[in-house]
Write a protein that holds these residues in place. Structure first.
Motif, PDB file in Angstrom:
ATOM      1  N   ARG A  50       0.786  -1.268  -0.114  1.00 49.46           N
ATOM      2  CA  ARG A  50      -0.007   0.160  -0.028  1.00 49.46           C
ATOM      3  C   ARG A  50       0.788   1.160  -0.105  1.00 49.46           C
ATOM      4  N   TRP A  82       0.786  -3.699  -7.205  1.00 47.27           N
ATOM      5  CA  TRP A  82       0.050  -2.691  -8.040  1.00 47.27           C
ATOM      6  C   TRP A  82       0.774  -2.522  -9.514  1.00 47.27           C
ATOM      7  N   HIS A  85      -1.155  -2.377 -12.809  1.00 44.91           N
ATOM      8  CA  HIS A  85      -2.111  -1.117 -12.980  1.00 44.91           C
ATOM      9  C   HIS A  85      -1.204  -0.140 -13.904  1.00 44.91           C
ATOM     10  N   VAL A  91      -1.846  -8.304 -12.888  1.00 37.98           N
ATOM     11  CA  VAL A  91      -1.779  -7.866 -11.388  1.00 37.98           C
ATOM     12  C   VAL A  91      -1.534  -8.836 -10.475  1.00 37.98           C
TER      13      VAL A  91
END
Length: 289
Positions: A50, A82, A85, A91
């Motif tokens: 994240r 990620w 993307h 992914v």
């Protein structure tokens, strides 16, 4: 050992752990999170899964490359979860761990091949064109490793400047794929119509794993298709409309077999057709026909 795409970026007397990528709109970029020095494993995992900081032109911020050995010690994956993307890659599932790994082994006449370009992706259309998800080079052992998310209907093939493998299907349970290279062949010749050379479009589609090719001939009627993987091909020859430069007319169909390293000459005769003019009455300006 070589550097990875992971970098340290100095931020307010701390460091951001970030991953380099290319944004299609903004160019060279990095994404990551600020962590302590030394960092905890929880902070490293948070930066991987994240990220909350984005750096445009990371070199301008003083990005410091992280070597492959240091990346292993920190538990950094080759690609964070990620990355798909922002780049043309699948992914991976959460925490940066691929759901499966496909290993390709490239050989030629029983010997491993280093530096072959290996492409994996989806097969599209009747011509079975490969829409690549990822492209990598084989290592000194002829191997190429692709960490993948759970995707279906994949195919893979390898090429060098002089040879190529057939297109091989990769099923859900097939994680080791052998890609034997064969010396390229070629198809060449002339396209004529009513005894005269004409510009033609020659398309070949593999029947046994060969890769699709399309070439347009020159004004002398001569065409040449290089880099053909040996095998059996369906051939489709069409004319070129001089006003639109698009293919037109009745196609000529054929089938050809190329052996390893073979250069095959094949002449194609286009069939003369009749011009058909269709008129349709349009009753109102809002109508079309």
């Amino acid at each position: 050992m070589s550097a990875t795409r992971w970098v340290w970026i100095p931020v307010d007397r701390k460091w951001a752990l970030a991953f380099l990528y290319t944004d299609k709109m903004a160019g060279p970029s990095a994404k990551g999170a600020v962590i302590d020095n030394p960092p905890t494993m929880e902070q490293i995992r948070e930066a991987i899964d994240r990220p909350n900081r984005t750096f445009r032109d990371p070199a301008r911020f003083g990005a410091v490359p992280i070597g492959a050995e240091a990346a292993l010690q920190l538990g950094l994956p080759k690609d964070p979860p990620w990355i798909g993307h922002f780049e043309d890659k699948p992914v991976p599932p959460p925490r940066g761990e691929p759901s499966r790994t496909v290993v390709a082994v490239v050989t030629q006449h029983g010997q491993v091949v280093r530096g072959a370009e290996v492409r994996i992706g989806h097969v599209h259309g009747n011509a079975r064109e490969l829409l690549a998800l990822d492209t990598r080079l084989s290592d000194a052992d002829g191997r190429c490793v692709f960490p993948l998310a759970e995707v279906k209907d994949l195919a893979i093939h390898a090429t060098t400047s002089t040879a190529g493998s057939k297109l091989v299907e990769v099923g859900q349970t097939r994680d080791l794929v052998e890609l034997p290279l064969l010396a390229f062949g070629a198809l060449e010749g002339m396209v004529t119509k009513q005894g005269r050379p004409v510009v033609g479009s020659v398309s070949i589609t593999g029947r046994d794993g060969g890769v699709h090719h399309v070439r347009r001939g020159d004004p002398t009627g001569t065409y040449r298709i290089e880099g053909v993987i040996p095998g059996e091909y369906d051939v489709r020859v069409e004319g070129i409309d001089p006003s639109t430069h698009m293919t037109a007319g009745t196609p000529t169909l054929d089938r050809v077999v190329l052996l390893e390293g073979q250069r095959v000459r094949r002449a194609f005769v286009r069939v003369a057709g009749s011009k058909l003019v269709v008129r349709r009455r349009v009753e109102h300006n809002s109508h079309n026909g």
